[in-house]
Scaffold this motif. Structure first.
Motif, PDB file in Angstrom:
ATOM      1  N   ASP A  57       0.864  -1.173   0.000  1.00  0.00           N
ATOM      2  CA  ASP A  57       0.000   0.000   0.000  1.00  0.00           C
ATOM      3  C   ASP A  57       0.907   1.231   0.000  1.00  0.00           C
ATOM      4  OD1 ASP A  57      -1.735   2.096   0.472  1.00  0.00           O
ATOM      5  OD2 ASP A  57      -2.696   1.172   2.207  1.00  0.00           O
ATOM      6  N   VAL A  58       0.978   1.922  -1.132  1.00  0.00           N
ATOM      7  CA  VAL A  58       1.906   3.052  -1.256  1.00  0.00           C
ATOM      8  C   VAL A  58       1.568   4.209  -0.328  1.00  0.00           C
ATOM      9  CG1 VAL A  58       2.592   2.498  -3.617  1.00  0.00           C
ATOM     10  CG2 VAL A  58       0.684   4.079  -3.223  1.00  0.00           C
ATOM     11  N   SER A  59       0.365   4.209   0.248  1.00  0.00           N
ATOM     12  CA  SER A  59       0.038   5.281   1.185  1.00  0.00           C
ATOM     13  C   SER A  59       0.593   5.005   2.580  1.00  0.00           C
ATOM     14  CB  SER A  59      -1.479   5.503   1.251  1.00  0.00           C
ATOM     15  OG  SER A  59      -2.128   4.398   1.851  1.00  0.00           O
ATOM     16  N   ASP A  62       5.752   4.592   5.765  1.00  0.00           N
ATOM     17  CA  ASP A  62       6.785   3.953   6.584  1.00  0.00           C
ATOM     18  C   ASP A  62       7.287   2.647   5.964  1.00  0.00           C
ATOM     19  OD1 ASP A  62       6.649   5.972   8.473  1.00  0.00           O
ATOM     20  OD2 ASP A  62       5.187   4.912   9.724  1.00  0.00           O
ATOM     21  N   LEU A  63       6.453   2.001   5.152  1.00  0.00           N
ATOM     22  CA  LEU A  63       6.845   0.740   4.520  1.00  0.00           C
ATOM     23  C   LEU A  63       7.570   0.920   3.193  1.00  0.00           C
ATOM     24  CD1 LEU A  63       3.896  -1.779   5.037  1.00  0.00           C
ATOM     25  CD2 LEU A  63       6.170  -1.820   6.030  1.00  0.00           C
ATOM     26  N   ILE A  64       7.532   2.096   2.624  1.00  0.00           N
ATOM     27  CA  ILE A  64       8.091   2.303   1.291  1.00  0.00           C
ATOM     28  C   ILE A  64       9.570   1.905   1.212  1.00  0.00           C
ATOM     29  CG2 ILE A  64       8.732   4.079  -0.404  1.00  0.00           C
ATOM     30  CD1 ILE A  64       5.942   5.263  -0.052  1.00  0.00           C
ATOM     31  N   PRO A  65      10.442   2.330   2.112  1.00  0.00           N
ATOM     32  CA  PRO A  65      11.849   1.920   1.988  1.00  0.00           C
ATOM     33  C   PRO A  65      12.032   0.401   2.002  1.00  0.00           C
ATOM     34  CG  PRO A  65      11.663   3.738   3.524  1.00  0.00           C
ATOM     35  CD  PRO A  65      10.258   3.286   3.223  1.00  0.00           C
ATOM     36  N   GLU A  66      11.318  -0.275   2.882  1.00  0.00           N
ATOM     37  CA  GLU A  66      11.420  -1.734   2.970  1.00  0.00           C
ATOM     38  C   GLU A  66      10.936  -2.396   1.682  1.00  0.00           C
ATOM     39  OE1 GLU A  66       8.781  -5.051   5.218  1.00  0.00           O
ATOM     40  OE2 GLU A  66       9.510  -3.404   6.468  1.00  0.00           O
TER      41      GLU A  66
END
Length: 143
Positions: A57-59, A62-66
């Motif tokens: 989920d691109v929103s 916090d998960l984007i780097p991982e």
């Protein structure tokens, strides 16, 4: 343009325009990862078209780097980022509040810079995550 063996990330690739682009790029010989929030729909689309699925989920900034690190590890790098993911609220205008508008706006506007930052520095804010020469060659398409 020779696309054979290009490494491509398509956000929002489990349906619509993202899926159609993935189909064409896979046919051209690209390695393609598609993302989506609905894991079942994503898996079905990936199996159907021969893409690699990544539930994401691109929103969730916090998960984007991982997730970007997972893409780079899976593909062995990245050549093309197609940021197609988006959300909408299709209720009557009078039923939509400012928080709903802000959520749609934020998802559409902040995702690309967050993905680019993650491509530049990875999970641990490491400037060597992708060498600068590699970063300079990433093509970015924002839909």
């Amino acid at each position: 343009m020779d696309l054979k063996n290009k490494k491509v990330l398509i956000t929002g690739g489990s349906s619509g325009i993202g899926k159609a682009i993935a189909i064409d790029l896979i046919a051209a010989g690209c390695q393609v990862i598609i993302t989506g929030r609905d894991e079942d729909k994503l898996q079905q689309a990936a199996t159907e078209i021969g893409a690699i699925p990544l539930a994401f989920d691109v929103s969730d900034y916090d998960l984007i780097p991982e997730k970007v690190a997972e893409v780079v590890a899976t593909l062995g790098g990245i050549d093309v980022l197609i940021n197609n993911a988006g959300i909408g609220n299709f209720d009557l205008l009078e039923n939509i509040n400012i928080n709903q508008f802000e959520n749609v706006f934020s998802t559409h506007v902040h995702t690309t810079p967050s993905l680019l930052e993650a491509l530049s520095f990875g999970v641990n804010n490491d400037e060597n995550f992708l060498p600068i020469e590699r970063r300079k060659r990433i093509s970015i398409i924002d839909l």
